[in-house]
Write an enzyme that holds these catalytic residues in place. Structure first.
Site, PDB file in Angstrom:
ATOM      1  N   CYS A   1      25.264  14.319 -11.592  1.00 12.75           N
ATOM      2  CA  CYS A   1      25.165  13.637 -12.883  1.00 12.75           C
ATOM      3  C   CYS A   1      23.973  14.148 -13.681  1.00 12.75           C
ATOM      4  CB  CYS A   1      25.078  12.126 -12.696  1.00 12.75           C
ATOM      5  SG  CYS A   1      23.706  11.580 -11.672  1.00 12.75           S
TER       6      CYS A   1
ATOM      7  N   ALA B   1      18.282   9.695   2.215  1.00 12.52           N
ATOM      8  CA  ALA B   1      19.526  10.338   2.640  1.00 12.52           C
ATOM      9  C   ALA B   1      19.275  11.681   3.313  1.00 12.52           C
ATOM     10  CB  ALA B   1      20.444  10.522   1.432  1.00 12.52           C
TER      11      ALA B   1
END
Length: 399
Positions: free
Chosen positions: A342, A282
């Site tokens: 997270c 990414a």
């Protein structure tokens, strides 16, 4: 003789350990002990002060995290009866908060009083992780208790997480009861129908902790150009298309995940003709998009955990900042960004500071419109910050 054996099964705590027990923290570390018990890994042992006064019971491990507390008090619990009661209670809570849902987390470890147990329900198939040796060595009995509480066609042990070796647990994926599903399950995950691969999917098959979040962005999708980073099987992209997005770019490092995203889009009766699937790292793809000067109305950043441990906080901050900075730069004025973390060690305030630095460097003004927390089937414990892991923000952005 029985009394002597019982005394040998006691772990004696130092002051720091006693303080953790006083706070009802479920984790005791080697550094919290004065004396370790004489027992086998996975045994249920008492924790006591130097005088031998028992203040709780936990499952013993040879790892640094040597005790996972099950109860607080002097009475010795029956481990399997305790499991049954807490599994039943956890399901009652889910019936309240997850009514009508086909897929949800039935047991969330410490949050449900069962440290080392994670159980995700996908229809009538249970995906089970046992990350503490005290549960793993009773895996078959644990599975039977779950099936007694609720009718299930299969229970699959999905033990492929990190740190299992420290517990002396092998990495394995196998059926404990019933047969391994021979094809992906077709289920409603949040607001969409999706395919879930119990044996090969991420986590226990799907990212259930974010299943409700795509619908949170419903006011933003209409005619929007959407950039969905770390898209996995297209959960956000699918919702964006369903709600009328003009186009979407879905980025993931797994081609298999992107292929599954295409299947999910088709499964919901939608076309992927206006979706640009980009497979790769990414960060690299975002640099390419930066060079292309493409602009978006909505950017979604849902990266994997960058800091599972406190020693990785600096590198996590750098990673999060780069993602946020590139996201801000690619937003149209008046656009929106969802940014999630997270990583339990990376706190809410750390994330806010990082996003503020990135917005400042991008020359953007941000309004916090919504704050994200883990859903009620992933409960955090008050006073146990390690259990409070998912955080994020929806931001309105102007240049």
């Amino acid at each position: 003789m029985a009394s002597v054996k019982k005394q040998l099964r006691r772990a004696l705590l130092n002051d720091s350990g006693l303080e953790r027990i006083k706070r009802r923290h479920p984790w005791i570390f080697r550094g919290n002990l004065v004396q370790a018990p004489l027992c086998a890994p996975g045994d249920l042992v008492a924790v006591a002060d130097r005088r031998g006064v028992v203040s709780g019971w936990g499952l013993w491990s040879e790892s640094a995290l040597c005790l996972r507390m099950l109860t607080f008090g002097s009475h010795e619990p029956d481990q399997m009866e305790l499991l049954r009661r807490r599994v039943e209670r956890a399901l009652d809570v889910r019936r309240l908060w997850c009514a009508g849902e086909e897929a949800f987390r039935w047991v969330h470890g410490e949050g449900d009083g069962l440290p080392g147990v994670t159980a995700d329900l996908y229809g009538d198939v249970l995906s089970l992780q046992l990350s503490a040796i005290g549960w793993y060595r009773h895996a078959d009995e644990v599975a039977k208790i779950f099936r007694k509480v609720k009718k299930l066609s299969a229970i699959v042990l999905r033990n492929d997480t990190k740190h299992l070796e420290k517990e002396g647990i092998p990495r394995e994926i196998k059926p404990l009861l019933g047969d391994m599903p021979d094809a992906p399950l077709r289920l409603r995950i949040g607001e969409s129908v999706e395919l879930v691969d119990i044996a090969g999917g991420q986590k226990t098959g799907a990212y259930l902790d974010v299943r409700r979040l795509p619908a949170l962005l419903d006011p933003l999708y209409k005619d929007a150009r959407v950039l969905d980073c770390f898209s996995y099987q297209g959960h956000f992209t699918l919702r964006a298309l369903k709600m009328g997005a003009a186009e979407a770019t879905a980025i993931d490092q797994s081609q298999a995940a992107l292929d599954r995203a295409r299947e999910n889009i088709s499964l919901n009766g939608l076309s992927d003709s206006n979706v640009n699937f980009r497979c790769g790292n990414a960060f690299d793809i975002l640099r390419e998009i930066d060079a292309e000067r493409r602009r978006y109305d909505l950017v979604i950043m849902d990266p994997p955990p960058f800091s599972p441990a406190r020693g990785q906080l600096d590198s996590a901050r750098r990673g999060y900042k780069e993602l946020a900075l590139r996201g801000f730069r690619r937003l149209e004025s008046g656009g929106h960004m969802l940014f999630l973390s997270c990583s339990n060690a990376f706190t809410r305030d750390m994330l806010l500071d990082t996003l503020h630095e990135a917005a400042r460097d991008a020359g953007s003004v941000c309004r916090l419109l919504n704050e994200i927390h883990q859903p009620p089937d992933h409960p955090a414990l008050l006073g146990v910050p390690e259990t409070d892991y998912l955080k994020g923000f929806v931001m309105g952005v102007e240049e």
